[in-house]
Design a protein around this motif. Structure first.
Motif, PDB file in Angstrom:
ATOM      1  N   PHE A 166       4.481  -3.823  -1.276  1.00 19.75           N
ATOM      2  CA  PHE A 166       3.532  -4.718  -1.945  1.00 19.75           C
ATOM      3  C   PHE A 166       2.391  -5.097  -1.005  1.00 19.75           C
ATOM      4  O   PHE A 166       1.222  -5.165  -1.416  1.00 19.75           O
ATOM      5  CB  PHE A 166       4.264  -5.974  -2.429  1.00 19.75           C
ATOM      6  N   ALA A 167       2.708  -5.332   0.277  1.00 19.34           N
ATOM      7  CA  ALA A 167       1.668  -5.674   1.257  1.00 19.34           C
ATOM      8  C   ALA A 167       0.655  -4.541   1.385  1.00 19.34           C
ATOM      9  O   ALA A 167      -0.561  -4.773   1.444  1.00 19.34           O
ATOM     10  CB  ALA A 167       2.313  -5.972   2.611  1.00 19.34           C
ATOM     11  N   SER A 196      -0.028  -2.341  -0.920  1.00 21.22           N
ATOM     12  CA  SER A 196      -0.778  -2.217  -2.177  1.00 21.22           C
ATOM     13  C   SER A 196      -1.880  -3.256  -2.317  1.00 21.22           C
ATOM     14  O   SER A 196      -2.804  -3.078  -3.107  1.00 21.22           O
ATOM     15  CB  SER A 196       0.183  -2.331  -3.373  1.00 21.22           C
ATOM     16  N   LEU A 197      -1.793  -4.348  -1.556  1.00 20.85           N
ATOM     17  CA  LEU A 197      -2.809  -5.401  -1.632  1.00 20.85           C
ATOM     18  C   LEU A 197      -4.029  -5.096  -0.775  1.00 20.85           C
ATOM     19  O   LEU A 197      -5.046  -5.786  -0.865  1.00 20.85           O
ATOM     20  CB  LEU A 197      -2.211  -6.744  -1.198  1.00 20.85           C
ATOM     21  N   THR A 198      -3.939  -4.080   0.056  1.00 26.59           N
ATOM     22  CA  THR A 198      -5.030  -3.734   0.960  1.00 26.59           C
ATOM     23  C   THR A 198      -5.756  -2.480   0.469  1.00 26.59           C
ATOM     24  O   THR A 198      -5.296  -1.782  -0.435  1.00 26.59           O
ATOM     25  CB  THR A 198      -4.502  -3.475   2.382  1.00 26.59           C
ATOM     26  N   SER A 199      -6.859  -2.198   1.108  1.00 27.35           N
ATOM     27  CA  SER A 199      -7.617  -0.985   0.770  1.00 27.35           C
ATOM     28  C   SER A 199      -6.895   0.267   1.236  1.00 27.35           C
ATOM     29  O   SER A 199      -7.276   1.382   0.863  1.00 27.35           O
ATOM     30  CB  SER A 199      -9.008  -1.050   1.405  1.00 27.35           C
ATOM     31  N   LEU A 200      -5.832   0.089   2.043  1.00 30.58           N
ATOM     32  CA  LEU A 200      -5.100   1.250   2.547  1.00 30.58           C
ATOM     33  C   LEU A 200      -4.512   2.073   1.414  1.00 30.58           C
ATOM     34  O   LEU A 200      -4.457   3.302   1.509  1.00 30.58           O
ATOM     35  CB  LEU A 200      -3.981   0.788   3.489  1.00 30.58           C
ATOM     36  N   THR A 257      10.730   2.523   2.453  1.00 39.13           N
ATOM     37  CA  THR A 257       9.325   2.199   2.183  1.00 39.13           C
ATOM     38  C   THR A 257       8.477   3.458   2.143  1.00 39.13           C
ATOM     39  O   THR A 257       7.618   3.627   1.268  1.00 39.13           O
ATOM     40  CB  THR A 257       8.772   1.241   3.254  1.00 39.13           C
ATOM     41  N   LEU A 258       8.731   4.374   3.070  1.00 41.96           N
ATOM     42  CA  LEU A 258       7.973   5.626   3.117  1.00 41.96           C
ATOM     43  C   LEU A 258       8.164   6.417   1.829  1.00 41.96           C
ATOM     44  O   LEU A 258       7.191   6.908   1.220  1.00 41.96           O
ATOM     45  CB  LEU A 258       8.427   6.457   4.315  1.00 41.96           C
ATOM     46  N   VAL A 259       9.415   6.526   1.392  1.00 43.15           N
ATOM     47  CA  VAL A 259       9.703   7.262   0.158  1.00 43.15           C
ATOM     48  C   VAL A 259       9.020   6.596  -1.034  1.00 43.15           C
ATOM     49  O   VAL A 259       8.374   7.256  -1.862  1.00 43.15           O
ATOM     50  CB  VAL A 259      11.227   7.342  -0.077  1.00 43.15           C
ATOM     51  N   LEU A 260       9.134   5.275  -1.134  1.00 42.55           N
ATOM     52  CA  LEU A 260       8.563   4.551  -2.266  1.00 42.55           C
ATOM     53  C   LEU A 260       7.044   4.674  -2.318  1.00 42.55           C
ATOM     54  O   LEU A 260       6.461   4.914  -3.374  1.00 42.55           O
ATOM     55  CB  LEU A 260       8.966   3.076  -2.199  1.00 42.55           C
ATOM     56  N   VAL A 261       6.398   4.505  -1.172  1.00 41.67           N
ATOM     57  CA  VAL A 261       4.928   4.523  -1.139  1.00 41.67           C
ATOM     58  C   VAL A 261       4.391   5.889  -1.548  1.00 41.67           C
ATOM     59  O   VAL A 261       3.556   5.997  -2.458  1.00 41.67           O
ATOM     60  CB  VAL A 261       4.401   4.135   0.256  1.00 41.67           C
ATOM     61  N   PHE A 262       4.892   6.945  -0.919  1.00 39.31           N
ATOM     62  CA  PHE A 262       4.273   8.249  -1.151  1.00 39.31           C
ATOM     63  C   PHE A 262       4.749   8.913  -2.439  1.00 39.31           C
ATOM     64  O   PHE A 262       4.001   9.674  -3.052  1.00 39.31           O
ATOM     65  CB  PHE A 262       4.479   9.151   0.066  1.00 39.31           C
ATOM     66  N   GLN A 272       0.241  -2.059  -7.445  1.00 38.82           N
ATOM     67  CA  GLN A 272       0.671  -3.435  -7.178  1.00 38.82           C
ATOM     68  C   GLN A 272       1.808  -3.840  -8.111  1.00 38.82           C
ATOM     69  O   GLN A 272       2.790  -4.459  -7.690  1.00 38.82           O
ATOM     70  CB  GLN A 272      -0.515  -4.383  -7.323  1.00 38.82           C
ATOM     71  N   ALA A 273       1.686  -3.476  -9.387  1.00 38.58           N
ATOM     72  CA  ALA A 273       2.757  -3.781 -10.341  1.00 38.58           C
ATOM     73  C   ALA A 273       4.035  -3.043  -9.968  1.00 38.58           C
ATOM     74  O   ALA A 273       5.138  -3.607 -10.023  1.00 38.58           O
ATOM     75  CB  ALA A 273       2.318  -3.408 -11.754  1.00 38.58           C
TER      76      ALA A 273
END
Length: 443
Positions: free
Chosen positions: A126-127, A129-133, A266-271, A295-296
């Motif tokens: 979530f952190a 997703s809140l950034t431009s990254l 986290t790596l698996v979830l993000v990518f 974000q959702a």
């Protein structure tokens, strides 16, 4: 000067003409409702399957059913209200296996500790997703690889559909074996697939839902009756759920184990989410909703740990609703409502056999194939990594592992060809993270 026979004044900016009720608005609502219903029937299997996998981690299956339903419903509502996209949120296949068979059985965690890892991973996700990254991650991925992810996911849907429909099965000698075409289940699957294609090509309203209903009728005519779902007998599951809700715990969890687990998850979830959400939003024609959709998705992961289930993701089955005409968050919210209804209507829902749903997944996989036209195979340093993603996502039965191999090979081949400047700096970092992910898996 007053005129006795004043004509009716023409509408002006101040007095606009009344607009007749628009049929198109009603049509849009009807299409979104149908799309949400189609998405639900495409993903409803997750309630039983996910709770069964959670049971292997020690979570009572009845409690796992409630946790799965609540996390899915909340995620769909968040996606509809905040993401405003027709994506479906539910516990992800693959990531639930990581929860049970890697964290609990492999790393020796209790299911309470594994839920704590889910919450921390959700916070990290979530952190980001809140950034431009999060936008930079998407733009850092070469276009050829983005298209390859769509195709690879499509082939994975085909594989899942063929397996769910009983057309193929695992085989020790040939890996995958085609089942007898004399089998009633196979015949129903193939007949429903033909019906699905014909209804869609003829643009029949509600085509995919009609195909599911038609497949269900065919299944019962051929005697293909779903087996009674386990874990549903014997009273209300709410009592068992009280022992799971909010029961995450860090007690007794070594800090090094915690850090490795949170990093990997986290790596698996993000990518996985970046690739899947981007592909589905492009399919729906709403790529501008990427950041809010992420974000959702990420916030629901955090809630999953609290609610007592493995992490949620935007599921591949959302493509069914998008193909049925879903374009807004209303599609997701309809699916969320149906998830809640499923708590009391589970006996009815389980009457829909796999052979009626599987052809939808196969068909949707076919609709995702045109993306391959945008991949250039003339330059092998571009084409081979794209091919690896397309092949390895279904063959390894893992979206994230297929993406990882494609990304790593993309960097490797560009370095070997002396084209390091053609790769964005952030993409190098992404590839190194995937290398670290594989390294941690080998430990």
């Amino acid at each position: 000067m007053v005129h006795r026979n004043n004509p009716i004044p023409s509408p002006t900016k101040d007095t606009p003409a009344p607009k007749p009720a628009s049929r198109s608005t009603a049509g849009v609502w009807r299409k979104e409702l149908l799309a949400g219903t189609v998405s639900f029937f495409a993903i409803v299997y997750i309630i039983i399957v996910n709770s069964s996998i959670l049971a292997d981690a020690g979570i009572p299956q009845k409690a796992g059913i409630v946790a799965t339903v609540l996390a899915s419903a909340v995620g769909c509502f968040l996606m509809g209200l905040w993401g405003k996209a027709p994506l479906i949120i539910a516990p992800g296949m693959g990531i639930n296996a990581m929860f049970t068979y890697t964290l609990v059985q492999g790393m020796g965690m209790t299911w309470q500790q594994a839920l704590a890892v889910v919450i921390l991973s959700g916070i990290c996700f979530f952190a980001v997703s809140l950034t431009s990254l999060i936008e930079k991650l998407r733009t850092a991925i070469p276009a050829s690889l983005q298209e390859a992810i769509s195709v690879g996911i499509g082939l994975l849907l085909v594989l899942i559909g063929l397996q769910k429909g009983g057309v193929i099965a695992s085989d020790g000698a040939s890996i995958i074996a085609v089942q007898s075409f004399a089998s009633p289940g196979v015949l129903v699957t193939l007949a429903t697939l033909a019906l699905t294609c014909i209804l869609y090509m003829r643009k029949v309203p509600g085509n995919l839902l009609l195909a599911i209903l038609g497949g269900t009728v065919l299944a019962y005519l051929f005697g293909v009756v779903p087996a009674k779902a386990t874990g549903l007998e014997g009273g209300s599951p709410w009592a068992a759920y009280g022992e799971v809700f909010g029961q995450f715990s860090f007690k007794g969890l070594p800090i090094t184990t915690l850090l490795v687990a949170v990093f990997s998850m986290t790596l698996v979830l993000v990518f996985e989410s970046v690739g899947l959400v981007n592909a589905q939003l492009k399919m729906s024609g709403k790529p501008e909703r990427f950041r809010r959709s992420m974000q959702a998705t990420s916030f629901t992961v955090l809630l999953s740990g609290l609610l007592g289930t493995s992490p949620t993701v935007s599921t591949v089955e959302a493509a069914a609703g998008i193909s049925a005409g879903g374009r807004t968050g209303l599609t997701s919210m309809v699916t969320g409502v149906l998830f809640l209804v499923s708590l009391v209507a589970m006996p009815v829902i389980t009457l829909v056999p796999d052979q009626a749903v599987a052809p939808i997944l196969i068909f949707i996989g076919g609709l995702m194939m045109p993306s391959i036209r945008h991949i250039s195979f003339d330059k092998l340093e571009e084409g081979l990594p794209a091919f690896f993603i397309i092949a390895f996502i279904p063959l390894m039965h893992s979206i994230v592992d297929g993406i990882a191999i494609g990304f790593i090979s993309y960097v490797l081949f560009h370095l070997a060809m002396g084209k390091r400047r053609d790769v964005k700096p952030l993409f190098y970092l992404i590839s190194l993270l995937f290398v670290a992910h594989f390294g941690l898996q080998a430990l």
